[in-house]
Design an enzyme around this catalytic site. Structure first.
Site, PDB file in Angstrom:
ATOM      1  N   SER A 108       0.895  -0.880  -0.233  1.00  0.00           N
ATOM      2  CA  SER A 108      -0.092   0.083  -0.189  1.00  0.00           C
ATOM      3  C   SER A 108       0.586   1.504   0.046  1.00  0.00           C
ATOM      4  CB  SER A 108      -1.080  -0.078   1.528  1.00  0.00           C
ATOM      5  OG  SER A 108      -1.454   1.334   1.229  1.00  0.00           O
ATOM      6  N   TYR A 131      -2.095   5.730  -4.075  1.00  0.00           N
ATOM      7  CA  TYR A 131      -2.711   6.915  -3.924  1.00  0.00           C
ATOM      8  C   TYR A 131      -2.187   8.235  -5.437  1.00  0.00           C
ATOM      9  CZ  TYR A 131      -6.192   4.114  -1.432  1.00  0.00           C
ATOM     10  OH  TYR A 131      -6.558   3.913  -0.716  1.00  0.00           O
ATOM     11  N   THR A 157      -5.512   3.212  -7.707  1.00  0.00           N
ATOM     12  CA  THR A 157      -6.120   2.904  -7.027  1.00  0.00           C
ATOM     13  C   THR A 157      -7.216   3.938  -7.533  1.00  0.00           C
ATOM     14  OG1 THR A 157      -5.630   1.572  -4.754  1.00  0.00           O
ATOM     15  CG2 THR A 157      -7.613   2.641  -4.826  1.00  0.00           C
ATOM     16  N   LYS A 232      -7.155  -0.266 -10.423  1.00  0.00           N
ATOM     17  CA  LYS A 232      -7.772  -0.971  -9.063  1.00  0.00           C
ATOM     18  C   LYS A 232      -9.062   0.075  -9.176  1.00  0.00           C
ATOM     19  CE  LYS A 232      -7.157  -2.903  -5.088  1.00  0.00           C
ATOM     20  NZ  LYS A 232      -7.531  -2.149  -3.565  1.00  0.00           N
ATOM     21  N   HIS A 256     -13.288  -1.771  -3.172  1.00  0.00           N
ATOM     22  CA  HIS A 256     -12.331  -1.028  -2.100  1.00  0.00           C
ATOM     23  C   HIS A 256     -12.460  -2.497  -0.475  1.00  0.00           C
ATOM     24  CE1 HIS A 256      -9.932   2.461  -1.476  1.00  0.00           C
ATOM     25  NE2 HIS A 256     -10.034   2.095  -0.097  1.00  0.00           N
TER      26      HIS A 256
END
Length: 370
Positions: A108, A131, A157, A232, A256
């Site tokens: 992440s 992100y 994402t 994603k 998510h």
């Protein structure tokens, strides 16, 4: 440990006992009414098998390749934030477990260990979840660091221009526990989140994450890295087609973990629509609600090239550290192998749409308009 752990889901209760309420609630909760959170699991239970018998299943081959890289099985690790909140070894433990199992770990952006630290655990296929921050220099720098650290793909994402409403985090006024930071952003004054009147993470996202993100930014990302980009957060045919056109290397069908928009379908329910729209041009992966080997088989029968698991990893990490994550990957692998044998499949390419029937099949419903 008391009783033997016999399936992946049993780790959740142990994690709940072991973790502080704020940490457990952060991992466990979904958005708003948590309808999609339940549905991500329940939708799997409405898909039934059509097993084929009297097939020689004495050897079963679960190997596959993902973006051209060999893997032991089509079961990979989703990005989950703040793993040191679950266990002191956090992402290090997850990285070692994934590597030992011969599968992918996705780190992440909001990890409590940096890309360099995770790379230092040794060899392994690792993806980096991204992100996109308002400050694009920060993004470009981070992508370059991941590439330099040997990460093999970016999982972008795309479902989080704003953080979903996670009411447990609001009640708990969620913040990272003392001593933990967003390690990838530490040197950039973006590594900490402030206490807020609601969720500290929601406030952080509102301040830092770029709400203008659009398809042109997928092109921009391709211009700054040679790593393939997985999009994603796609759950419709329309967006699957746009992902193909944007040059994405693959799609991860994800809601998510039901933490963003509530009342979207379960990912397993959206999967076939996305696979059909992608027309075999890029691989489609499934994230969300996978807890059993049977779930993996169902996803592959509906056209997924592999699956990602998230919460089971964090719960096992909280319960038993690296050994827990290894055990989750082992149980998933063994259950999937058994499902293949009992379904009459000896390799992944044997798994077809004919091996399952869905609610739609029973009701004779067409797929949603393409």
């Amino acid at each position: 440990m008391g009783e033997t752990i016999t399936n992946v889901s049993e780790y959740q209760a142990i994690a709940k006992q072991k973790l502080p309420k704020m940490a457990y609630d952060y991992y466990a909760s979904g958005a708003e009414d948590e309808w999609t959170l339940k549905e991500n699991r329940e939708a799997f239970s409405r898909i039934l098998f059509r097993p084929r018998i009297l097939i020689d299943v004495s050897t079963i081959d679960m190997t596959t390749s993902v973006l051209g890289m060999k893997m032991s099985m089509p079961i990979m690790i989703s990005p989950t934030a703040f793993q040191k909140m679950a266990h002191p070894e956090g992402e290090y433990a997850t990285a070692r477990a994934a590597s030992a199992a011969g599968t992918v770990m996705t780190l992440s952006s909001w990890a409590t260990s940096s890309v360099e630290e995770v790379a230092s655990t040794g060899p392994g296929i690792r993806f980096f979840q991204l992100y996109v921050y308002k400050n694009r220099k920060v993004v470009a720098q981070l992508v370059k660091r991941a590439e330099k650290a040997g990460f093999k793909a970016i999982a972008l994402t795309v479902d989080t221009p704003r953080l979903g409403r996670r009411e447990a985090d609001i009640k708990n006024r969620f913040v990272l526990p003392p001593g933990l930071t967003l390690k990838n952003f530490e040197g950039l004054d973006l590594g900490t989140m402030d206490q807020a009147n609601d969720s500290g993470l929601a406030s952080y996202v509102a301040g830092q994450i770029d709400r203008t993100l659009s398809w042109k930014d997928v092109k921009w990302l391709q211009s700054i890295t040679t790593m393939p980009i997985l999009v994603k957060g796609v759950i419709t045919a329309e967006d699957a087609r746009l992902a193909v056109h944007s040059g994405a290397a693959g799609i991860i069908v994800s809601n998510h973990g039901a933490r963003q928009l509530d009342y979207v379908p379960a990912t397993i329910s959206a999967l076939e629509e996305v696979v059909t729209a992608a027309q075999g041009r890029i691989p489609v992966y499934l994230d969300g609600g996978v807890r059993r080997g049977t779930d993996v088989f169902k996803a592959l029968a509906l056209g997924a090239s592999g699956v990602f698991i998230g919460r089971p990893v964090v719960f096992a990490l909280a319960a038993e550290g690296e050994a827990g994550v290894r055990n989750v990957l082992r149980m998933m692998r063994e259950e999937f192998e058994l499902t293949m044998a009992l379904g009459g499949c000896t390799k992944l390419s044997d798994i077809t749409r004919e091996h399952i029937f869905t609610e739609g099949d029973r009701l004779g419903r067409p797929l949603p308009r393409m």
